[in-house]
Scaffold this motif. Sequence first.
Motif, PDB file in Angstrom:
ATOM      1  N   ALA A  19       0.326  -1.208  -0.101  1.00 21.14           N
ATOM      2  CA  ALA A  19      -0.116  -0.240  -0.309  1.00 21.14           C
ATOM      3  C   ALA A  19       0.894   1.605   0.225  1.00 21.14           C
ATOM      4  CB  ALA A  19      -0.623   0.124   1.202  1.00 21.14           C
ATOM      5  N   CYS A  20       0.211   2.039  -0.853  1.00 20.57           N
ATOM      6  CA  CYS A  20       1.088   3.182  -0.480  1.00 20.57           C
ATOM      7  C   CYS A  20       1.282   4.432   0.618  1.00 20.57           C
ATOM      8  CB  CYS A  20       1.001   4.170  -1.749  1.00 20.57           C
ATOM      9  SG  CYS A  20       1.327   6.046  -2.031  1.00 20.57           S
ATOM     10  N   MET A  21       2.304   4.507   0.779  1.00 19.62           N
ATOM     11  CA  MET A  21       2.460   4.924   2.223  1.00 19.62           C
ATOM     12  C   MET A  21       1.669   6.209   2.573  1.00 19.62           C
ATOM     13  SD  MET A  21       6.154   6.194   2.465  1.00 19.62           S
ATOM     14  CE  MET A  21       5.745   7.256   3.839  1.00 19.62           C
ATOM     15  N   ASN A  22       1.195   7.077   1.128  1.00 20.96           N
ATOM     16  CA  ASN A  22       0.783   7.882   0.885  1.00 20.96           C
ATOM     17  C   ASN A  22      -0.808   8.184   0.247  1.00 20.96           C
ATOM     18  OD1 ASN A  22       1.064  11.165   0.683  1.00 20.96           O
ATOM     19  ND2 ASN A  22       1.080  11.207  -1.728  1.00 20.96           N
ATOM     20  N   CYS A  23      -1.404   7.160  -0.473  1.00 21.74           N
ATOM     21  CA  CYS A  23      -3.220   7.824  -0.710  1.00 21.74           C
ATOM     22  C   CYS A  23      -3.238   5.832  -0.660  1.00 21.74           C
ATOM     23  CB  CYS A  23      -2.842   7.916  -2.027  1.00 21.74           C
ATOM     24  SG  CYS A  23      -2.190   6.822  -3.541  1.00 21.74           S
ATOM     25  N   GLY A  24      -2.572   5.402  -0.475  1.00 23.96           N
ATOM     26  CA  GLY A  24      -3.163   3.790   0.088  1.00 23.96           C
ATOM     27  C   GLY A  24      -3.183   2.643  -1.123  1.00 23.96           C
ATOM     28  N   LYS A  37       6.113   4.420  -1.914  1.00 20.52           N
ATOM     29  CA  LYS A  37       4.999   5.654  -2.510  1.00 20.52           C
ATOM     30  C   LYS A  37       5.092   4.897  -3.990  1.00 20.52           C
ATOM     31  CE  LYS A  37       5.828  10.190  -0.653  1.00 20.52           C
ATOM     32  NZ  LYS A  37       7.564  10.765   0.188  1.00 20.52           N
ATOM     33  N   CYS A  38       3.153   5.416  -4.300  1.00 19.45           N
ATOM     34  CA  CYS A  38       2.897   4.751  -5.309  1.00 19.45           C
ATOM     35  C   CYS A  38       3.206   5.667  -6.483  1.00 19.45           C
ATOM     36  CB  CYS A  38       1.563   4.637  -5.699  1.00 19.45           C
ATOM     37  SG  CYS A  38       0.430   5.414  -5.865  1.00 19.45           S
ATOM     38  N   SER A  39       3.645   5.062  -8.007  1.00 17.47           N
ATOM     39  CA  SER A  39       4.080   6.036  -9.237  1.00 17.47           C
ATOM     40  C   SER A  39       3.562   7.424  -9.213  1.00 17.47           C
ATOM     41  CB  SER A  39       3.924   5.743 -10.203  1.00 17.47           C
ATOM     42  OG  SER A  39       2.196   4.335 -10.414  1.00 17.47           O
ATOM     43  N   ARG A  40       1.593   6.843  -8.979  1.00 18.11           N
ATOM     44  CA  ARG A  40       1.175   8.043  -9.149  1.00 18.11           C
ATOM     45  C   ARG A  40       1.461   9.651  -8.378  1.00 18.11           C
ATOM     46  NH1 ARG A  40      -4.958   7.503  -7.924  1.00 18.11           N
ATOM     47  NH2 ARG A  40      -4.988   5.882  -9.997  1.00 18.11           N
ATOM     48  N   CYS A  41       1.596   9.074  -6.896  1.00 15.99           N
ATOM     49  CA  CYS A  41       2.449   9.601  -5.875  1.00 15.99           C
ATOM     50  C   CYS A  41       3.914  10.663  -6.317  1.00 15.99           C
ATOM     51  CB  CYS A  41       2.542   9.178  -4.641  1.00 15.99           C
ATOM     52  SG  CYS A  41       0.287   9.389  -3.699  1.00 15.99           S
ATOM     53  N   VAL A  42       4.691   9.775  -7.003  1.00 21.43           N
ATOM     54  CA  VAL A  42       5.604   9.990  -7.234  1.00 21.43           C
ATOM     55  C   VAL A  42       5.376  10.985  -8.175  1.00 21.43           C
ATOM     56  CG1 VAL A  42       8.286   9.788  -8.373  1.00 21.43           C
ATOM     57  CG2 VAL A  42       6.545   7.682  -6.602  1.00 21.43           C
TER      58      VAL A  42
HETATM   59 ZN   LIG Z   1       0.358   6.789  -3.295  1.00 21.91          ZN
END
Ligand SMILES: [Zn+2]
Length: 140
Positions: A19-24, A37-42
């Motif tokens: 799970a992304c630490m930012n958006c899950g 951190k998922c690619s979207r958040c990056v």
């Molecule tokens: Zn994310």
Amino acid sequence: MKNKIECHSYYDGSIRYMACMNCGRYEAVGETAFELKCSRCVQMIVGFPEEPKGYKPTGRPAGWHFMAEYVDKDGNVFHRGKEIPKLKGTLKPTKVKPRKKAKRRTKEQMLVDRHNEKKIALKKAVKKQQDFINHTINKG
Ligand SMILES: [Zn+2]
């Protein structure tokens, strides 16, 4: 208190998702990753020019990754969060139950429920006894 909190992860076969630490959002990671951190958040952080402004909701329910089969409104089929392109358009979109029903019981609520169950059981027992007494009195 733990200092290092590991992000939630699970295995799909040999692929590990975290799970992304930012958006899950879940994304495939390596064996040793403990935060993601998922690619979207990056992308949001580095600011890709292609990324449209603002968050676009997917309309997918929370936890759809864990469903054995999930079909989104466009007919994309996912098996445990993994897209199965050849099944696209062959299935009806999954109906998502309203969130309220999926409400998880807290530990406290569970204790209260258990207590209430006991109370109801006790009430029934008392009623039974009273009925028996009343019956006996009425008879006599
Ligand atoms: Zn994310």
